[in-house]
Design an enzyme around this catalytic site. Structure first.
Site, PDB file in Angstrom:
ATOM      1  N   ASN A   1      -6.118  -2.543   1.891  1.00 55.10           N
ATOM      2  CA  ASN A   1      -6.138  -3.994   2.007  1.00 55.10           C
ATOM      3  C   ASN A   1      -7.590  -4.439   2.076  1.00 55.10           C
ATOM      4  O   ASN A   1      -8.450  -3.711   2.583  1.00 55.10           O
ATOM      5  CB  ASN A   1      -5.429  -4.457   3.281  1.00 55.10           C
ATOM      6  CG  ASN A   1      -3.927  -4.385   3.178  1.00 55.10           C
ATOM      7  OD1 ASN A   1      -3.365  -4.342   2.102  1.00 55.10           O
ATOM      8  ND2 ASN A   1      -3.256  -4.360   4.313  1.00 55.10           N
TER       9      ASN A   1
ATOM     10  N   ARG B   1       0.826  -1.215   0.000  1.00 59.56           N
ATOM     11  CA  ARG B   1       0.000   0.000   0.000  1.00 59.56           C
ATOM     12  C   ARG B   1       0.859   1.263   0.000  1.00 59.56           C
ATOM     13  O   ARG B   1       0.607   2.189  -0.769  1.00 59.56           O
ATOM     14  CB  ARG B   1      -0.957   0.021   1.189  1.00 59.56           C
ATOM     15  CG  ARG B   1      -2.093  -0.979   1.043  1.00 59.56           C
ATOM     16  CD  ARG B   1      -3.006  -0.950   2.229  1.00 59.56           C
ATOM     17  NE  ARG B   1      -2.217  -1.276   3.422  1.00 59.56           N
ATOM     18  CZ  ARG B   1      -2.560  -0.968   4.662  1.00 59.56           C
ATOM     19  NH1 ARG B   1      -3.659  -0.294   4.911  1.00 59.56           N
ATOM     20  NH2 ARG B   1      -1.807  -1.325   5.672  1.00 59.56           N
TER      21      ARG B   1
END
Length: 94
Positions: free
Chosen positions: A38, A20
């Protein structure tokens, strides 16, 4: 930000490997708006909005990801026509 938008779902070893944060840095460097998070199923999801060439470049880079990631596949689809945050941001798990 005007332009095209895509939603990506990235499968593989993509959680707990800096994916990320890497995506935020990469997307911002390409001048894209959007977000990454996520998913509870172990995937990473992102929406990117901007110039078509920049989105295609992001998709290509996401196939590799950061060094510790192992991307198995990416599902790409058109994203809904909604505003995307600028700058590109990391969101909580969904």
């Amino acid at each position: 930000m005007a332009g095209r938008a895509k939603r990506l779902r990235i499968h593989g070893r993509v959680q707990g490997v800096f994916y990320r944060a890497w995506t935020v840095e990469t997307a911002r460097g390409l001048g894209l708006a959007g977000w990454v998070r996520n998913r509870a199923d172990g995937t990473v999801e992102l929406v990117a909005r901007g110039e078509a060439e920049a989105i295609e470049r992001l998709i290509a880079l996401c196939r590799e990801g950061p060094p510790a990631a192992r991307v198995e596949r990416i599902v790409v689809e058109a994203a809904p026509d909604e505003p995307a945050p600028e700058p590109f941001e990391k969101r909580p798990t969904a």
